[in-house]
Write an enzyme that holds these catalytic residues in place. Structure first.
Site, mmCIF file in Angstrom:
data_model
loop_
_atom_site.group_PDB
_atom_site.id
_atom_site.type_symbol
_atom_site.label_atom_id
_atom_site.label_comp_id
_atom_site.label_asym_id
_atom_site.label_seq_id
_atom_site.Cartn_x
_atom_site.Cartn_y
_atom_site.Cartn_z
ATOM 1 N N ASP A 50 0.812 -1.220 0.000
ATOM 2 C CA ASP A 50 0.000 0.000 0.000
ATOM 3 C C ASP A 50 0.846 1.272 0.000
ATOM 4 O O ASP A 50 0.382 2.339 0.429
ATOM 5 C CB ASP A 50 -0.950 0.022 1.211
ATOM 6 C CG ASP A 50 -2.047 -1.022 1.094
ATOM 7 O OD1 ASP A 50 -2.299 -1.506 -0.028
ATOM 8 O OD2 ASP A 50 -2.654 -1.357 2.134
ATOM 9 N N GLU A 51 2.068 1.191 -0.484
ATOM 10 C CA GLU A 51 2.953 2.350 -0.518
ATOM 11 C C GLU A 51 3.351 2.723 -1.942
ATOM 12 O O GLU A 51 4.256 3.527 -2.152
ATOM 13 C CB GLU A 51 4.228 2.079 0.313
ATOM 14 C CG GLU A 51 3.987 1.795 1.787
ATOM 15 C CD GLU A 51 3.486 3.015 2.542
ATOM 16 O OE1 GLU A 51 3.721 4.144 2.070
ATOM 17 O OE2 GLU A 51 2.841 2.831 3.590
#
EC number: 3.5.1.10
Length: 285
Positions: free
Chosen positions: A228-229
């Site tokens: 999720d980065e």
């Protein structure tokens, strides 16, 4: 009207790049219908997206491609030419929530989204019947800790079989391996809730409600090995207040997730995104 094409190009920034591209188009009798460029002073990179037409007909002049290749060598550039409106073959991955996939499939059906859905892959059969009206192949590939490698091998076999150019994790609740993320770099988009502040772990909407947040939202991003980065492509937010229950936030969150994911997939399919040192440049149409 002649067929329109899109030229995308990125390279280290320098003086005269816009003029160079304009001269190339003029030399080969190409009309520039629209042009977007950006030079990032922080990364020193230049990005360009040109929509053009050829005076000679629908095809891209062979001489233009040759000259672009020569210019790319000189400029250390990455470039590509795409046909406007050519749908991108897209494989959707889902688990037990259907709202994001349905948003994309409806967008494709009504012509808003230039993608060609080639199938739906899920680690559950929960949504198989509900998706049947889309008349798409439904691939059930269960995933456990022991079968994760085999499941990803099956996924890549399906990508090869369907010719999928874009993979969308439309609320697919499985974490892809680092190897899979690397193989799919730049062509796999994920969606997740995004709060200010952010709440991770179980029941994020309940956490947000307990903290009295005033804004909730969703982020669509490219998948990378950093969970999720990845580079953010699109975000959607909405204000909330003390009258919103966790259930209200969950419902609003579904709409925001669909909106953000639609915007991200549309930008990708229209070749408007450039990855720029961990972030993105997303040109308007």
């Amino acid at each position: 009207m002649s067929q329109e094409h899109i030229l995308t190009l990125s390279c280290p920034d320098r003086v005269g790049l816009v003029a160079t591209l304009a001269r190339l188009m003029e030399r080969h009798g190409c009309f520039i219908a629209s042009s977007r460029t950006f030079g990032d002073p922080d990364t020193g990179q230049f990005f360009a997206r040109l929509v053009f037409q050829s005076e000679g007909g629908d095809d891209v002049p062979a001489g233009l491609k040759a000259d672009l290749e020569n210019a790319a060598c000189e400029l250390s550039a990455t470039w590509g030419i795409h046909t406007v409106g050519q749908p991108v073959k897209t494989l959707l991955l889902v688990s037990k929530s259907d709202h994001c996939a349905n948003t994309l499939l409806y967008g494709a059906r009504r012509g808003e989204l230039p993608i060609e859905p080639v199938g739906i892959l899920s680690n559950h059969r929960t949504l198989e019947e509900g998706f049947s009206h889309w008349s798409l192949p439904f691939f059930h590939v269960p995933v456990t800790a022991d079968t994760k490698a085999d499941a990803e091998a099956s996924m890549f076999a399906l990508i090869e079989e369907t010719g999928a150019e874009l993979i969308v994790l439309a609320r697919y609740m499985q974490v892809l391996s680092n190897e899979a993320c690397t193989r799919l770099a730049g062509r796999c988009i994920n969606i997740h809730h995004s709060f200010l502040p952010s709440f991770k772990g179980a029941q994020p909407y309940h956490q947000a409600h307990a903290r009295g947040v005033k804004v909730i939202g969703a982020s669509a991003h490219y998948v990378t090995p950093d969970l999720d980065e990845g580079p953010i492509i699109a975000q959607a937010t909405e204000g909330v207040d003390h009258t919103y229950s966790p259930a209200d936030m969950i419902e609003l969150g579904r709409h925001l997730e669909g909106t953000a994911l639609l915007r991200a997939v549309k930008a990708h399919a229209e070749h408007r995104i450039f990855i720029n040192a961990g972030k993105t440049v997303v040109f308007a149409r």
